[in-house]
Design an enzyme around this catalytic site. Structure first.
Site, PDB file in Angstrom:
ATOM      1  N   ASN A 179       0.846  -1.190   0.000  1.00 16.81           N
ATOM      2  CA  ASN A 179       0.000   0.000   0.000  1.00 16.81           C
ATOM      3  C   ASN A 179       0.888   1.250   0.000  1.00 16.81           C
ATOM      4  OD1 ASN A 179      -2.897   1.057   0.372  1.00 16.81           O
ATOM      5  ND2 ASN A 179      -1.673   2.300   1.781  1.00 16.81           N
ATOM      6  N   ILE A 182      -0.335   8.843   1.181  1.00 16.17           N
ATOM      7  CA  ILE A 182       0.343  10.042   1.690  1.00 16.17           C
ATOM      8  C   ILE A 182      -0.309  10.401   3.014  1.00 16.17           C
ATOM      9  CG2 ILE A 182       0.745  12.493   1.230  1.00 16.17           C
ATOM     10  CD1 ILE A 182       0.795  11.596  -1.770  1.00 16.17           C
ATOM     11  N   ARG A 184       0.446  12.781   6.438  1.00 19.47           N
ATOM     12  CA  ARG A 184       1.382  13.796   6.914  1.00 19.47           C
ATOM     13  C   ARG A 184       2.061  13.350   8.221  1.00 19.47           C
ATOM     14  NH1 ARG A 184      -3.340  18.033   8.715  1.00 19.47           N
ATOM     15  NH2 ARG A 184      -3.360  17.465  10.910  1.00 19.47           N
ATOM     16  N   ARG A 196       0.053  10.174  10.758  1.00 22.62           N
ATOM     17  CA  ARG A 196      -1.345  10.594  10.831  1.00 22.62           C
ATOM     18  C   ARG A 196      -2.169   9.938   9.713  1.00 22.62           C
ATOM     19  NH1 ARG A 196      -4.971  14.229   8.229  1.00 22.62           N
ATOM     20  NH2 ARG A 196      -6.394  15.193   9.696  1.00 22.62           N
ATOM     21  N   ASP A 293      -5.144  23.111   7.556  1.00 25.19           N
ATOM     22  CA  ASP A 293      -5.486  22.099   6.546  1.00 25.19           C
ATOM     23  C   ASP A 293      -6.008  22.793   5.296  1.00 25.19           C
ATOM     24  OD1 ASP A 293      -5.924  19.649   5.448  1.00 25.19           O
ATOM     25  OD2 ASP A 293      -7.203  18.890   7.058  1.00 25.19           O
TER      26      ASP A 293
END
Ligand SMILES: Cc1cc2nc3c(=O)[nH]c(=O)nc-3n(C[C@H](O)[C@H](O)[C@H](O)COP(=O)(O)O)c2cc1C
Length: 338
Positions: A179, A182, A184, A196, A293
């Site tokens: 797998n 992305i 962070r 995270r 974000d």
């Protein structure tokens, strides 16, 4: 010719005037991210900051590339295609996601060339790799050596914003295959970050199964600066039936070259710029955030597992998302108008 590496892609962008080199010193603390925000808003070029100043004022020997996929054109080019061909990729993905041939056998036969290409795109393993030219271990590991950006005022620590996290599950089932995602990473020390991954992500699922079946920390690698096809494959919802490395080969039109990690039983893209090897710990957690974000809000603080580095071969639109309850609006980075 498909791109073998990020450097290949950067060369194409530069020759087309879509990548600009900046020699003026620019700080990783808020400056770079503010420049990126403005570039993105005006569909500006990718930028390579060649003289990077770290948050403590030291110069960084490592340059920083930003705004790489800031336009649809550059996303398409990253897959060695033009923007009008992106729809075809969506159709291919939709076909591969079908459990049965959608329009009967005739359509399936029409798709045979595609299936053959998918099979031909199994990654190949090489024994020498640019990402292992320089290897740092033990006391030499220090994430503070990397030019990691601070994105918005008031955030708790620098954030690795675009690492490709490579994991495998504990067994041989399809879900246990490679797998790439992305997720962070908040830097919490010389050799630690937080991982995270949201609960439903592929990496988080591997972690849960690994902990349950093996009762041990999950091996994981954070890859920075892979070739554009592999980067884009990591954010594409690839069907479970396909390894993400194989899908990356399909996107790139060229097999992905992998190399065995030095300390963990995983393979990583050989042409990547930086690979950080480590484990996601079984029983160590930390509070992540608050970070600004893409929603325009700081996320609320949440607990995530700790990633411990064992080795780091190194050197070489507007969204429609809504904030969650508890998120607060982000502060401006500076008062200067674009
Ligand atoms: C720049 C960027 C940052 C991201 N950060 C996170 C993150 O912190 N946590 C997360 O769960 N997903 C994050 N995502 C989304 C996932 O990487 C993406 O949905 C990916 O397809 C997940 O793959 P997976 O389902 O195989 O885990 C991010 C995506 C991008 C492009």
């Amino acid at each position: 010719m498909p791109y073998a590496s990020l450097r290949d892609f950067m060369a194409r962008l530069e020759s087309a005037g879509k990548l600009v080199r900046v020699k003026t010193p620019v700080s990783t603390a808020l400056e770079m991210t503010e420049i990126q925000t403005r570039l993105l808003a005006e569909q500006g070029p990718a930028v390579l900051f060649e003289n990077v100043t770290m948050a403590d004022g030291r110069p960084s020997p490592i340059p920083v590339l930003v705004n790489l996929f800031g336009t649809v054109e550059r996303v398409a080019w990253g897959m060695d295609r033009e923007p009008h061909q992106l729809r075809e990729i969506g159709e291919t993905l939709a076909f591969l996601k079908q459990p049965e041939p959608p329009g009967g056998w005739r359509e399936a036969l029409e798709m045979l060339p595609l299936l053959k290409t998918v099979l031909a795109m199994k990654p190949k393993t090489v024994s020498r790799a640019p990402c292992q030219e320089i290897v740092l271990t033990g006391d030499d590991i220090d994430l503070g050596r990397l030019p990691i950006q601070g994105c918005w005022p008031g955030e708790p620590a620098p954030l690795i914003t675009w690492p490709l996290i490579v994991t495998k599950g504990p067994g041989d089932t399809r879900e246990d295959g490679y797998n790439l995602g992305i997720y962070r990473m908040q830097v919490t020390g010389r050799n630690t970050t937080l991982m995270r991954w949201l609960k439903h992500r592929g990496g988080a699922q591997h972690y849960r199964r690994w902990v349950k079946e093996k009762g041990a920390a999950l091996p994981a690698a954070a890859v920075i600066g892979a070739d554009p096809g592999t980067i884009l494959a990591a954010v594409t919802p690839v069907p479970d039936t396909l390894s993400e490395y194989q899908f990356a080969g399909l996107l790139r039109g060229r097999k992905v070259e992998l190399v065995d990690c030095k300390t963990i039983p995983l393979k990583v893209p050989a042409q990547a710029e930086i690979v950080i090897e480590g484990h996601v710990m079984l029983d160590e957690f930390g509070d992540e955030g608050p970070y600004g974000d893409h929603t325009g809000y700081y996320n609320s603080v949440e607990s995530f597992p700790v990633f411990r580095v064992v080795r780091s071969p190194c050197d070489r639109s507007r969204s429609i998302f809504r904030p969650s309850p508890g998120d607060r609006p982000m502060s401006p980075r500076c008062s200067a108008k674009p």
